[in-house]
Structure formats: structure tokens, C-alpha cells
Design an enzyme around this catalytic site. Sequence first.
Site, PDB file in Angstrom:
ATOM      1  N   GLY A   1     -12.006  -0.725 -12.361  1.00  0.00           N
ATOM      2  CA  GLY A   1     -13.340  -1.606 -12.872  1.00  0.00           C
ATOM      3  C   GLY A   1     -13.113  -1.841 -14.377  1.00  0.00           C
ATOM      4  O   GLY A   1     -12.264  -1.021 -15.075  1.00  0.00           O
TER       5      GLY A   1
ATOM      6  N   LEU B   1      -5.009   7.384   2.141  1.00  0.00           N
ATOM      7  CA  LEU B   1      -4.335   6.839   2.616  1.00  0.00           C
ATOM      8  C   LEU B   1      -3.894   6.019   3.613  1.00  0.00           C
ATOM      9  O   LEU B   1      -2.588   6.573   4.348  1.00  0.00           O
ATOM     10  CB  LEU B   1      -3.453   7.791   2.344  1.00  0.00           C
TER      11      LEU B   1
ATOM     12  N   LYS C   1       3.318   6.087 -10.676  1.00  0.00           N
ATOM     13  CA  LYS C   1       2.230   5.653 -10.961  1.00  0.00           C
ATOM     14  C   LYS C   1       2.155   6.680 -11.329  1.00  0.00           C
ATOM     15  O   LYS C   1       1.810   7.647 -10.561  1.00  0.00           O
ATOM     16  CB  LYS C   1       1.628   5.073  -9.869  1.00  0.00           C
TER      17      LYS C   1
ATOM     18  N   GLY D   1      -8.541  -2.157 -15.216  1.00  0.00           N
ATOM     19  CA  GLY D   1     -10.046  -3.490 -15.655  1.00  0.00           C
ATOM     20  C   GLY D   1      -9.371  -4.108 -15.879  1.00  0.00           C
ATOM     21  O   GLY D   1     -10.625  -5.037 -16.635  1.00  0.00           O
TER      22      GLY D   1
ATOM     23  N   ASN E   1      -3.290   4.652 -12.127  1.00  0.00           N
ATOM     24  CA  ASN E   1      -4.661   4.676 -10.767  1.00  0.00           C
ATOM     25  C   ASN E   1      -5.492   4.733 -11.240  1.00  0.00           C
ATOM     26  O   ASN E   1      -6.309   5.088 -12.563  1.00  0.00           O
ATOM     27  CB  ASN E   1      -3.975   6.410  -9.890  1.00  0.00           C
TER      28      ASN E   1
ATOM     29  N   CYS F   1      -2.438   9.721  -6.207  1.00  0.00           N
ATOM     30  CA  CYS F   1      -3.516   9.263  -5.361  1.00  0.00           C
ATOM     31  C   CYS F   1      -4.886  10.550  -5.348  1.00  0.00           C
ATOM     32  O   CYS F   1      -3.723  11.891  -4.914  1.00  0.00           O
ATOM     33  CB  CYS F   1      -2.819   9.135  -3.770  1.00  0.00           C
TER      34      CYS F   1
ATOM     35  N   LYS G   1       1.035  -1.274   0.026  1.00  0.00           N
ATOM     36  CA  LYS G   1       0.062  -0.044  -0.058  1.00  0.00           C
ATOM     37  C   LYS G   1       0.574   1.113  -0.215  1.00  0.00           C
ATOM     38  O   LYS G   1       2.193   1.055   0.547  1.00  0.00           O
ATOM     39  CB  LYS G   1      -0.950   0.107   1.549  1.00  0.00           C
TER      40      LYS G   1
HETATM   41  O1  LIG Z   1      -7.559   6.996  -0.821  1.00  0.00           O
HETATM   42  C1  LIG Z   1      -6.313   6.206  -1.400  1.00  0.00           C
HETATM   43  O2  LIG Z   1      -6.128   5.574  -0.291  1.00  0.00           O
HETATM   44  C2  LIG Z   1      -5.714   6.194  -2.683  1.00  0.00           C
HETATM   45  N1  LIG Z   1      -6.753   5.616  -3.359  1.00  0.00           N
HETATM   46  C3  LIG Z   1      -6.166   5.612  -5.138  1.00  0.00           C
HETATM   47  O3  LIG Z   1      -7.300   5.159  -5.260  1.00  0.00           O
HETATM   48  N2  LIG Z   1      -5.414   5.784  -5.157  1.00  0.00           N
HETATM   49  C4  LIG Z   1      -4.616   6.001  -4.687  1.00  0.00           C
HETATM   50  O4  LIG Z   1      -2.699   6.207  -4.800  1.00  0.00           O
HETATM   51  C5  LIG Z   1      -4.908   5.811  -3.237  1.00  0.00           C
HETATM   52 CL1  LIG Z   1      -3.307   6.183  -2.281  1.00  0.00          CL
END
Ligand SMILES: O=C(O)c1[nH]c(=O)[nH]c(=O)c1Cl
Length: 310
Positions: A219, A72, A162, A248, A191, A128, A44
Amino acid sequence: TSLATVVAGCPLSSCLYNASGPLCTTAAELDAVGSSEAGAILSKSATLEKRQGNPSPRYFETTWGSINSMGLPNEGYRYYLDYAKRAATFNKPYFISVSGLGFEDNVAIIRALSGQEHVSAIELNLSCPNVPGKPQTGYDFEQSRVLLEMIFEHVTTPLGVKLPPYFDLPHFEMMAAVLRDFPIAFVTCINSIGNGLVIDTDQESVVIKPKSGFGGIGGDFIKPTALANVRKFYTLLDKDVAIIGCGGIKSGMDVFEHILCGASAVQVGTQLMREGVGCFARIAAELREIMGGKGYRDIDSFKGKLKTLE
Ligand SMILES: O=C(O)c1[nH]c(=O)[nH]c(=O)c1Cl
């Protein structure tokens, strides 16, 4: 050192592993990925200190995928560094995702991780979408350059980024122009598609609590965008930069499509959350079946060979 050299020589399944996010926050979850057919283990996204993340409900599964605004939640980067020696017992690459809350945090974390034994690579999360008040670095090309300049002063471990999904062709060119100036090992596309909205029509309400219900979408619906991003960066960047497909993927055919676009490896997120770590063996078997049927002995036989219509 592209990611291909990091995972080179591994069995086919090495090209299939978990996306950062689902089922990879605790040692128990990481162990389950390690014990599965996944070809690698990815943590994570880690911050400097442990975080609880956003209030629940913060993840919701739909028939076509998912929406999340986790915020996060993670154990802090030291936890994932400590886990590295345990990860090594699974005889597969171990990657740590980093998503510091600011440039200083990212530099501090990456300085601590760089060169550490059993950390195969670092995935720097530029995308993120769920930390309230924090813009996605990946959508600010100049800030991305500034951060990468700071990072590459200190890092020796193979490092990739990413990326968020891009939708406007000049944006692909602008981000590729930044990435070309750094010795990045890989680029993970994509992402989640940020700030979507899912509605419960019985309750006439949103389905997650944070950010008035806005969250990252994963998805089925994001596959066309994921494929386009994989294809674009594959064509724009040097071939020694591995493109990791994410978005996906729930079947062997989805993996086949990502590889046709140029992916050297792929990550599974939403489907992993739905099915559990058994998805890796199933998807890898489906891909082997498809390759057999088409007469492809290995991934390089068709990687990046997507045809256009002349
Ligand atoms: O809310 C999140 O933790 C999150 N959720 C996402 O869909 N992508 C990310 O890079 C992160 Cl860090």
C-alpha cells in the site's frame, strides 16, 4: 525476449495488470482478471502441491494499505498450468508465478511449465516473506545465483524474477551482478516489505494470527521504496530487461511515477484487493488523462525519464 516483446503491441492497458497474490488463486478469480481491463493475467505463486497456507486472520486492510501473512495458499502449479488454455480465451498474456518451497521444487515446477503453450512467461518469486522458517532467497545473493543457474538449465519460456525490496545501495549492485549473468526477461520490483507489524489499539493486539502478527506490508507507505527499487534496477540492468513496477499503485499518477522511474509495465496488489478488478479500467483511464495533459502519446515518451536536480 524482454517482457516488452511478450506484451508488445497490446493497448495501453496491457501495461497494467494484477500483482501475484490478491484475487488470482482460483479459476473464478483469474477469469475476473481476464474479463477486466487488466492487460495480462498473473497467477498466485504456485508450489508443487496444493497448500492451505497460514491460519486466518492472515490478511488485514488498513486506511493506508495492507498486511498479510498468507503462507502461500495456492492450488498447486498443475492447476495454473491447466488454466492456461482457458486464459488464452481472454486474448492477453498469461503469466504463472512460481514459489517452490525449495530449489528442487522450483526446478521441477519450471521444467513442467517451460515451453507449455499459452504460458506467456514465468515470474519466479524470490521474495515470499511468510513461510515460517524459510528465509527469502532474494536476500541471499549467492543462493539466488545458485537457483538461477539450476533454473536456466531447463527453461525456454520467458522468465523474470519477483524481488523483495532492497534498502542498502550495495545490495542493489550485488543483486544486479547476479541478474546480469542470466537471460532474464523481466524483474518485478517489489514484493511486500517483509515482517511489518500492525496493531489494533482497542484490543491492544496484533491484527493477523500467523507469525505473532508479523506480515508483508503493501500500500501507500511502500511506494517510495518501490519507486527506488524500480529506478535502481532500471539504471543497473540492460534496457532489454523489462522492469515491472509493483508497490503503492492505486491511481494513474502512481503508474506515471513508476514509468518515469523506468517501469515498462505495472502490477496492482493491495488496491486490487480493496477495489476489485474495476481498478484496472479506472487506473488506466486516469493514466491516459495524465498523459494527454502532459502531451505524451505513448509510454516510451516518458519511460525512465525521471530527472535529477542538477
Ligand atoms: O504469504 C504469501 O503467500 C505471500 N505474501 C506476500 O506478501 N508475498 C509473497 O510473495 C507471498 Cl508468497
